[in-house]
Design a protein around this motif. Structure first.
Motif, mmCIF file in Angstrom:
data_model
loop_
_atom_site.group_PDB
_atom_site.id
_atom_site.type_symbol
_atom_site.label_atom_id
_atom_site.label_comp_id
_atom_site.label_asym_id
_atom_site.label_seq_id
_atom_site.Cartn_x
_atom_site.Cartn_y
_atom_site.Cartn_z
ATOM 1 N N ILE A 56 0.841 -1.197 0.000
ATOM 2 C CA ILE A 56 0.000 0.000 0.000
ATOM 3 C C ILE A 56 0.873 1.243 0.000
ATOM 4 N N TRP A 57 0.553 2.173 -0.893
ATOM 5 C CA TRP A 57 1.207 3.483 -0.915
ATOM 6 C C TRP A 57 0.318 4.495 -0.190
ATOM 7 N N LEU A 58 0.931 5.276 0.687
ATOM 8 C CA LEU A 58 0.193 6.294 1.438
ATOM 9 C C LEU A 58 0.836 7.658 1.243
ATOM 10 N N LEU A 59 0.007 8.678 1.147
ATOM 11 C CA LEU A 59 0.464 10.066 1.084
ATOM 12 C C LEU A 59 -0.106 10.790 2.296
ATOM 13 N N ASN A 60 0.787 11.220 3.183
ATOM 14 C CA ASN A 60 0.349 11.878 4.421
ATOM 15 C C ASN A 60 -0.677 11.032 5.165
ATOM 16 N N THR A 61 -0.359 9.756 5.313
ATOM 17 C CA THR A 61 -1.127 8.715 6.017
ATOM 18 C C THR A 61 -2.400 8.289 5.284
ATOM 19 N N ASN A 62 -2.706 8.860 4.127
ATOM 20 C CA ASN A 62 -3.900 8.494 3.378
ATOM 21 C C ASN A 62 -3.542 7.517 2.255
ATOM 22 N N PRO A 63 -4.164 6.338 2.207
ATOM 23 C CA PRO A 63 -3.879 5.388 1.126
ATOM 24 C C PRO A 63 -4.252 5.982 -0.237
ATOM 25 N N VAL A 64 -3.330 5.891 -1.195
ATOM 26 C CA VAL A 64 -3.603 6.437 -2.529
ATOM 27 C C VAL A 64 -3.530 5.363 -3.606
#
Length: 231
Positions: A56-64
């Motif tokens: 899983i890739w996350l940006l600022n803790t949000n999964p993207v």
């Protein structure tokens, strides 16, 4: 007492079972920091050992973006896509962020959903604003002191300002630069160069931020003559 011992042994039994099912994999190389201009692409790689199940890739803790070993990537936004690369020992997932925005800046995390199974880097999105010297030509009287104003608007972060004359850097003591907060988290800078020209000079104001391959520049020709104002 027997019940208590079973409770204590349960995590060890579970860990051993997961290992036996192929959970003994780790991240070999995580993403690295990136600095890009707004509107461009940002790319991050995460390489894991074979045997992984989900990434899983996350940006600022949000999964993207999610990648499932048996299915491939699950892309839910056109702004976040991926490529993948395999070999006999590892798998590499490349996250591509399209049309980066200033608010994309922050923590990029690659997670394989296990203990110590994450690695992170930081994305810095910068904005290349405008740079302006009001006049392209200025005619001044001999032995007259003038101020040349260079204005940078709408940058992130605030740019470093330098001045050059005929391709040589001007000492910082000859100009003063002030920075100010603009709108939408952008920054402005105003640089004033004071000089007493004796010959015709080409003055260049340069504004630089890390993401720019070369500083942005604006120039003015200062001509020593009989009039005090040019176009």
């Amino acid at each position: 007492m027997e019940r208590f011992q079973k409770f204590i042994l349960l995590p060890f039994i579970l860990a051993a079972s997961l290992t036996g099912l192929g959970f003994c994999y780790s991240i070999l190389n995580g993403p690295t920091n990136a600095t890009v201009l707004a509107g461009s692409e940002a790319r991050f790689n995460c390489t894991v050992e074979n045997g992984w199940a989900i990434l899983i890739w996350l940006l600022n803790t949000n999964p993207v973006l999610t990648v499932i070993n048996s299915q491939g990537p699950i892309e839910t936004s056109e702004r976040f896509t991926s490529h993948s690369y395999n070999n006999s020992q590892s798998f590499t997932s490349e996250l591509i962020i399209h049309n980066t925005q200033l608010n994309d800046s922050g923590k990029i995390e690659c997670s394989i959903q296990k203990l110590d199974g994450s690695s992170f880097a930081f994305l810095s999105v910068q904005v290349n604003g405008s740079l302006l010297i009001k006049n392209s030509t200025l005619i001044v009287k001999e032995n007259t002191t003038v101020e040349i104003v260079c204005e940078a608007l709408g940058w992130a972060p605030a740019p470093d300002i330098m001045w050059m004359t005929n391709d040589s850097l001007i000492d910082k003591s000859r100009y003063v630069t002030q920075q100010s907060q603009g709108s939408n988290d952008l920054h402005n800078a105003l640089s004033v160069l004071t000089m007493t020209p004796t010959n015709t000079e080409i003055l260049t104001c340069l504004a630089d931020i890390e993401a720019l391959p070369n500083p942005q520049n604006a120039s003015i020709a200062v001509i020593v003559g009989n009039s005090t104002l040019g176009k």
